[in-house]
Design an enzyme around this catalytic site. Structure first.
Site, mmCIF file in Angstrom:
data_model
loop_
_atom_site.group_PDB
_atom_site.id
_atom_site.type_symbol
_atom_site.label_atom_id
_atom_site.label_comp_id
_atom_site.label_asym_id
_atom_site.label_seq_id
_atom_site.Cartn_x
_atom_site.Cartn_y
_atom_site.Cartn_z
ATOM 1 N N TYR A 112 0.874 -1.182 0.000
ATOM 2 C CA TYR A 112 0.000 0.000 0.000
ATOM 3 C C TYR A 112 0.911 1.232 0.000
ATOM 4 C CZ TYR A 112 -4.247 2.641 1.159
ATOM 5 O OH TYR A 112 -5.309 3.507 1.141
ATOM 6 N N ARG A 165 -7.243 10.757 -10.059
ATOM 7 C CA ARG A 165 -6.503 11.421 -8.974
ATOM 8 C C ARG A 165 -5.896 10.339 -8.084
ATOM 9 N NH1 ARG A 165 -6.081 12.507 -4.034
ATOM 10 N NH2 ARG A 165 -7.751 11.030 -3.576
ATOM 11 N N LYS A 183 -6.151 -1.876 -2.372
ATOM 12 C CA LYS A 183 -7.195 -1.674 -1.364
ATOM 13 C C LYS A 183 -7.867 -2.992 -1.003
ATOM 14 C CE LYS A 183 -7.500 2.948 -0.886
ATOM 15 N NZ LYS A 183 -7.633 3.735 0.338
ATOM 16 N N GLU A 255 -12.889 5.146 -5.519
ATOM 17 C CA GLU A 255 -11.501 5.386 -5.118
ATOM 18 C C GLU A 255 -10.785 6.263 -6.140
ATOM 19 O OE1 GLU A 255 -8.715 5.222 -2.330
ATOM 20 O OE2 GLU A 255 -10.526 3.994 -2.172
ATOM 21 N N ASP A 256 -10.194 7.347 -5.669
ATOM 22 C CA ASP A 256 -9.301 8.194 -6.470
ATOM 23 C C ASP A 256 -9.942 8.734 -7.743
ATOM 24 O OD1 ASP A 256 -7.473 7.888 -4.522
ATOM 25 O OD2 ASP A 256 -6.071 6.658 -5.632
ATOM 26 N N ASP A 278 -13.761 6.388 -0.230
ATOM 27 C CA ASP A 278 -12.731 6.295 0.802
ATOM 28 C C ASP A 278 -11.924 7.574 0.923
ATOM 29 O OD1 ASP A 278 -11.188 4.860 2.773
ATOM 30 O OD2 ASP A 278 -9.601 4.738 1.291
ATOM 31 N N ASP A 279 -11.674 8.262 -0.190
ATOM 32 C CA ASP A 279 -10.881 9.489 -0.150
ATOM 33 C C ASP A 279 -11.599 10.585 0.640
ATOM 34 O OD1 ASP A 279 -8.839 8.489 -2.060
ATOM 35 O OD2 ASP A 279 -10.536 8.513 -3.434
ATOM 36 N N ASN A 420 -0.320 11.774 0.740
ATOM 37 C CA ASN A 420 0.377 10.585 0.252
ATOM 38 C C ASN A 420 0.827 10.789 -1.185
ATOM 39 O OD1 ASN A 420 0.239 8.648 2.411
ATOM 40 N ND2 ASN A 420 -1.959 8.562 2.098
#
Length: 577
Positions: A112, A165, A183, A255-256, A278-279, A420
């Protein structure tokens, strides 16, 4: 692989002890869900038609773990270690998860953040074996057909991205597939979600990254991103196809996605489908948990704190909104709470009627009645926050002067550098402790090594989303939550904060050690089940009388199962192979 048994007496559910593989011979060795490599016994080799296909030696799983670790340490860089571990996952899933769960603090930064960021940047180079589904905008009108190509019938958790992203690295297009894969590995390793029930998906709508478009190793569509109505229709078709293929209770984790789509998609689907982002929500829960734990150190109630955010993207907005909910729950009015939350974006402090503009969408709620300020350093001097939070992938944003000023304003300043990967962090742990003279409460998004300041060793807390999203996923699956509310994430934050011990805080941590994360996820899942049944969110009945036993019985086991049946089971066994 045999599934878990079901029973009306839910707390008594136990894993099946004998698996009955549906394949035999060399096909068995090529199935990562069933393969045990040299862990097959002599009887299994003879009965399953693989005798002679393996070296004659038989290794216990512990001996195999030892061999894996010897290979792991043989590599001299983390990207090669990532490639090695992914190849192990593609070959023998139980051994992969055994290694990860027994060495979680060592393995997390490899599978990760931050190494997964390096892997995504080089995904075309390191791509070996298909894992998950790639659905492109050119497949519009046929998304359901592609979902039907996935062999598993009982998918319960999907992590999906369009790659716009990826972490703080930007638009990586199809290279972003490393994120859903990573993930879902954590879903299993940290919470025990069955890997056969997990499906990573890349929705390839192109990329606006000119460098990637000219990369000869790029594996995605070589076109600019599709936007507008065609994009929206594509996502609609995808969501409809998921429900048609796997059912209304299938969890979809966004996600992203880019900021402009992330909030829009969450608001559009959250009440009609089982979804979360999640972001936005996972990051928020982890950050708010860290804040709650930090307040035990500073001794200040939530109402006496002032927060300044560097960044106003989906992560910062998500944290701010959940923080607002926590403040209101503590007794503050919304207007009082909003006056405690300040945000800085690329155009400076977000204030009403800002001359430089840019206060739109989700930012409007947090616009303050204040004169414009251009620089974060000046914001800190004038607003005098107790806590600064960075989540905008602006490396070095927390300058030496900002850190010194935070220590001047506060006895125990709270410094959260959450961006991150590590290269995008607002400051390092060493800088935070050095310039605040060891008085700050620090957390970061990526891991930092322990820091020694004036003979005291600090263990920086890592505000990793992995503390929350695997448990939310497992709880959603086990008690059949169809709508994941914001309260679920606030409960996750409170549960996580409650698990931070006095010893942890004395060491500088505001999160439990990563080595304990499997137990943290299990306890959080039990807490969320209690909450879901209490609030009427759970649709799986009867309600387990012992939720702790129920959760632990349903979790994935990394131990090998026996493929040798009892004599009385032989006819059934033969019919399945």
């Amino acid at each position: 692989m045999a599934k878990l048994q079901t029973s009306t007496s839910i707390e008594e559910v136990k894993p099946v002890e004998i698996a009955r593989p549906r394949v035999r011979g060399v096909d068995l060795l090529r199935d990562p869900l069933l393969n045990k490599d040299m862990g097959f016994s002599l009887q299994e080799r003879q009965l399953l038609g693989i005798h002679g296909l393996l070296p004659p030696i038989m290794l216990s799983q512990e001996e195999q773990v030892y061999a894996v670790m010897q290979n792991f340490y043989r590599w001299d860089n983390d990207l090669d270690r990532y490639i090695y571990l992914m190849s192990l996952q593609d070959r023998n899933e139980k051994l992969f998860y055994k290694v990860v769960t027994e060495n979680v603090e060592l393995m997390m930064p490899i599978i990760y953040t931050p190494t997964v960021g390096q892997a995504c940047l080089k995904y075309g180079l390191i791509y070996r074996k298909p894992r998950g589904l790639y659905i492109s905008i050119n497949d519009k009108g046929h998304v359901f057909d592609i979902l039907c190509n996935w062999p598993a019938e009982d998918v319960k958790a999907i992590v999906v991205t369009d790659g716009e992203r990826i972490l703080g690295l930007g638009d990586l297009g199809c290279f972003g597939m490393g994120i859903p894969v990573g993930k879902l590995s954590l879903y299993t390793a940290l919470a025990g979600v069955q890997p056969a029930q997990c499906l990573p998906i890349m929705l390839d709508v192109g990329t606006n990254n000119a460098k990637i478009l000219t990369d000869p190793l790029y594996i995605g569509l070589r076109q600019k991103r599709e936007t507008g109505q065609a994009y929206d229709e594509f996502i609609d078709e995808f969501m409809t196809a998921v429900v048609k293929r796997y059912g209304r209770d299938t969890l979809v984790q966004f996600e992203d996605f880019g900021n402009h789509n992330a909030f829009k998609l969450l608001e559009k689907y959250r009440d009609r489908y089982c979804v979360f982002n999640d972001d936005i929500q996972g990051t928020a829960a982890v950050a708010v948990a860290g804040i709650m734990a930090s307040l035990k150190i500073t001794g200040k109630p939530l109402s006496e704190n002032t927060f300044v955010f560097q960044g106003a993207g989906e992560a910062s907005i998500g944290i701010a909104k959940l923080l607002l909910m926590a403040m209101k729950e503590s007794g503050m009015s919304e207007s009082e709470a909003l006056r405690k939350i300040w945000m800085v974006d690329s155009k400076g402090l977000i204030v009403k009627n800002r001359p430089s503009g840019g206060v739109t969408g989700q930012k409007v709620l947090f616009a303050q009645d204040h004169a414009p300020i251009d620089k974060l350093e000046q914001v800190v001097k004038q607003i005098k926050p107790t806590c600064i939070i960075g989540a905008a992938a602006q490396p070095g944003a927390f300058t030496e002067q900002i850190l010194i000023d935070m220590a001047t304003i506060n006895d125990r300043p709270i410094i959260f550098a959450l961006s991150n990967p590590t290269s995008k962090a607002e400051c390092t742990a060493e800088q935070a402790y050095k310039f605040t003279k060891g008085r700050c409460v620090f957390a970061s998004g990526s891991p930092f090594r322990p820091v020694t300041y004036e003979n005291k060793v600090f263990h920086p807390g890592q505000g990793n989303n992995a503390y929350v999203f695997p448990a939310v996923g497992l709880a959603t699956i086990l008690c059949d939550i169809r709508t994941i509310t914001e309260e679920v994430f606030l409960e996750s934050a409170k549960a996580l904060a409650s698990m931070v011990t006095k010893k942890d805080m004395e060491e500088g941590r505001v999160y439990p050690p990563l080595s304990q994360i499997r137990e943290v996820s299990t306890r959080m899942t039990v807490h969320l089940l209690d909450f879901a049944y209490k609030k009427g969110l759970a649709l799986h009945y009867p309600e387990p009388s012992n939720k702790n036993s129920f959760v632990r019985a349903q979790q994935y086991s990394t131990e090998y199962l026996s493929y040798v049946p009892e004599i009385y089971e032989w006819p059934q066994f033969c019919s399945r192979i």
